[in-house]
Design a protein around this motif. Structure first.
Motif, PDB file in Angstrom:
ATOM      1  N   ARG A 139     -95.727  18.987 -32.933  1.00 43.46           N
ATOM      2  CA  ARG A 139     -95.422  17.670 -33.523  1.00 43.46           C
ATOM      3  C   ARG A 139     -95.842  17.625 -34.985  1.00 43.46           C
ATOM      4  O   ARG A 139     -95.134  17.072 -35.825  1.00 43.46           O
ATOM      5  N   THR A 140     -96.997  18.201 -35.270  1.00 37.94           N
ATOM      6  CA  THR A 140     -97.471  18.276 -36.649  1.00 37.94           C
ATOM      7  C   THR A 140     -96.502  19.099 -37.490  1.00 37.94           C
ATOM      8  O   THR A 140     -96.172  18.725 -38.622  1.00 37.94           O
ATOM      9  N   ARG A 141     -96.043  20.195 -36.935  1.00 40.57           N
ATOM     10  CA  ARG A 141     -95.085  21.056 -37.631  1.00 40.57           C
ATOM     11  C   ARG A 141     -93.768  20.307 -37.889  1.00 40.57           C
ATOM     12  O   ARG A 141     -93.200  20.406 -38.975  1.00 40.57           O
ATOM     13  N   LEU A 142     -93.304  19.521 -36.900  1.00 50.12           N
ATOM     14  CA  LEU A 142     -92.080  18.738 -37.076  1.00 50.12           C
ATOM     15  C   LEU A 142     -92.260  17.721 -38.201  1.00 50.12           C
ATOM     16  O   LEU A 142     -91.377  17.560 -39.049  1.00 50.12           O
ATOM     17  N   GLU A 143     -93.410  17.072 -38.216  1.00 46.58           N
ATOM     18  CA  GLU A 143     -93.684  16.089 -39.268  1.00 46.58           C
ATOM     19  C   GLU A 143     -93.693  16.762 -40.641  1.00 46.58           C
ATOM     20  O   GLU A 143     -93.161  16.219 -41.614  1.00 46.58           O
ATOM     21  N   LYS A 144     -94.263  17.944 -40.709  1.00 47.05           N
ATOM     22  CA  LYS A 144     -94.288  18.702 -41.967  1.00 47.05           C
ATOM     23  C   LYS A 144     -92.863  19.053 -42.404  1.00 47.05           C
ATOM     24  O   LYS A 144     -92.519  18.920 -43.581  1.00 47.05           O
ATOM     25  N   PHE A 145     -92.046  19.479 -41.435  1.00 49.70           N
ATOM     26  CA  PHE A 145     -90.648  19.789 -41.746  1.00 49.70           C
ATOM     27  C   PHE A 145     -89.930  18.555 -42.287  1.00 49.70           C
ATOM     28  O   PHE A 145     -89.153  18.641 -43.241  1.00 49.70           O
ATOM     29  N   ARG A 146     -90.175  17.407 -41.673  1.00 46.39           N
ATOM     30  CA  ARG A 146     -89.536  16.169 -42.124  1.00 46.39           C
ATOM     31  C   ARG A 146     -89.988  15.820 -43.541  1.00 46.39           C
ATOM     32  O   ARG A 146     -89.174  15.433 -44.382  1.00 46.39           O
ATOM     33  N   ASN A 147     -91.267  15.959 -43.795  1.00 42.23           N
ATOM     34  CA  ASN A 147     -91.805  15.644 -45.125  1.00 42.23           C
ATOM     35  C   ASN A 147     -91.286  16.598 -46.191  1.00 42.23           C
ATOM     36  O   ASN A 147     -91.138  16.213 -47.349  1.00 42.23           O
ATOM     37  N   ASP A 148     -91.045  17.834 -45.790  1.00 41.39           N
ATOM     38  CA  ASP A 148     -90.526  18.841 -46.728  1.00 41.39           C
ATOM     39  C   ASP A 148     -89.009  18.751 -46.888  1.00 41.39           C
ATOM     40  O   ASP A 148     -88.434  19.512 -47.666  1.00 41.39           O
ATOM     41  N   GLY A 149     -88.373  17.856 -46.145  1.00 39.07           N
ATOM     42  CA  GLY A 149     -86.922  17.681 -46.248  1.00 39.07           C
ATOM     43  C   GLY A 149     -86.143  18.831 -45.633  1.00 39.07           C
ATOM     44  O   GLY A 149     -85.120  19.260 -46.176  1.00 39.07           O
ATOM     45  N   ALA A 150     -86.592  19.311 -44.500  1.00 39.99           N
ATOM     46  CA  ALA A 150     -85.938  20.447 -43.838  1.00 39.99           C
ATOM     47  C   ALA A 150     -84.546  20.064 -43.340  1.00 39.99           C
ATOM     48  O   ALA A 150     -84.217  18.887 -43.161  1.00 39.99           O
ATOM     49  N   ASP A 151     -83.762  21.067 -43.112  1.00 43.07           N
ATOM     50  CA  ASP A 151     -82.397  20.956 -42.605  1.00 43.07           C
ATOM     51  C   ASP A 151     -82.386  20.284 -41.223  1.00 43.07           C
ATOM     52  O   ASP A 151     -83.320  20.452 -40.436  1.00 43.07           O
ATOM     53  N   ASP A 152     -81.316  19.544 -40.918  1.00 41.87           N
ATOM     54  CA  ASP A 152     -81.199  18.874 -39.621  1.00 41.87           C
ATOM     55  C   ASP A 152     -81.276  19.863 -38.460  1.00 41.87           C
ATOM     56  O   ASP A 152     -81.858  19.566 -37.420  1.00 41.87           O
ATOM     57  N   HIS A 153     -80.679  21.029 -38.650  1.00 42.24           N
ATOM     58  CA  HIS A 153     -80.706  22.053 -37.599  1.00 42.24           C
ATOM     59  C   HIS A 153     -82.149  22.466 -37.277  1.00 42.24           C
ATOM     60  O   HIS A 153     -82.528  22.580 -36.111  1.00 42.24           O
ATOM     61  N   VAL A 154     -82.951  22.667 -38.290  1.00 37.07           N
ATOM     62  CA  VAL A 154     -84.354  23.052 -38.109  1.00 37.07           C
ATOM     63  C   VAL A 154     -85.108  21.936 -37.390  1.00 37.07           C
ATOM     64  O   VAL A 154     -85.901  22.195 -36.474  1.00 37.07           O
ATOM     65  N   LEU A 155     -84.834  20.693 -37.778  1.00 35.44           N
ATOM     66  CA  LEU A 155     -85.502  19.558 -37.138  1.00 35.44           C
ATOM     67  C   LEU A 155     -85.126  19.449 -35.658  1.00 35.44           C
ATOM     68  O   LEU A 155     -85.987  19.199 -34.813  1.00 35.44           O
ATOM     69  N   ARG A 156     -83.834  19.631 -35.354  1.00 32.63           N
ATOM     70  CA  ARG A 156     -83.387  19.576 -33.958  1.00 32.63           C
ATOM     71  C   ARG A 156     -84.029  20.687 -33.134  1.00 32.63           C
ATOM     72  O   ARG A 156     -84.467  20.462 -32.011  1.00 32.63           O
ATOM     73  N   LYS A 157     -84.079  21.889 -33.695  1.00 34.14           N
ATOM     74  CA  LYS A 157     -84.681  23.020 -32.978  1.00 34.14           C
ATOM     75  C   LYS A 157     -86.167  22.765 -32.739  1.00 34.14           C
ATOM     76  O   LYS A 157     -86.690  23.073 -31.666  1.00 34.14           O
ATOM     77  N   GLN A 158     -86.836  22.219 -33.718  1.00 34.69           N
ATOM     78  CA  GLN A 158     -88.261  21.921 -33.563  1.00 34.69           C
ATOM     79  C   GLN A 158     -88.457  20.853 -32.494  1.00 34.69           C
ATOM     80  O   GLN A 158     -89.393  20.936 -31.695  1.00 34.69           O
ATOM     81  N   GLN A 159     -87.575  19.874 -32.441  1.00 36.28           N
ATOM     82  CA  GLN A 159     -87.649  18.836 -31.408  1.00 36.28           C
ATOM     83  C   GLN A 159     -87.444  19.458 -30.023  1.00 36.28           C
ATOM     84  O   GLN A 159     -88.118  19.085 -29.066  1.00 36.28           O
TER      85      GLN A 159
END
Length: 110
Positions: free
Chosen positions: A34-54
């Protein structure tokens, strides 16, 4: 020859200890992911990366109920064994099993 009940007690205690650790590890992993997902969101990661992390988080979360169920089952087995074999109460193995039972209660309460 050693009492076979001691051997059974050692095995049952080890199982409860391992399952307690497993459940705790899965819970920690969910928090880390969850922390990693939040970091990805804050860093403006790609939607694909966010979905995979979820998806990773959801997979971890699915493991928690199963490990809790298995822990509860083995906890009950060990508790019954301790209740039935009170004459082993003076042994170090019995004392260790009682400590593991106490720790497992805390893990199950979470």
């Amino acid at each position: 020859m050693a009492d076979p009940r001691i051997r059974q007690l050692v095995i049952k205690t080890g199982v409860v200890k391992r399952l307690s650790k497993e459940k705790t590890t899965y819970e920690k992993e969910v928090n880390i992911e969850r922390t990693r997902l939040e970091k990805f969101r804050n860093d403006g990661a790609d939607d694909h990366v966010l979905r995979k992390q979820q998806e990773v988080i959801e997979e971890c979360e699915m493991m928690i109920p199963d490990s809790k169920r298995r822990l509860q089952k083995e906890f009950d087995v060990l508790q019954k064994f301790l209740d039935d074999e009170v004459d082993l109460k003076g042994t170090e193995t019995y004392t260790k099993a009682a400590e593991i039972i106490t720790e497992a209660k805390g893990v199950l309460a979470v």
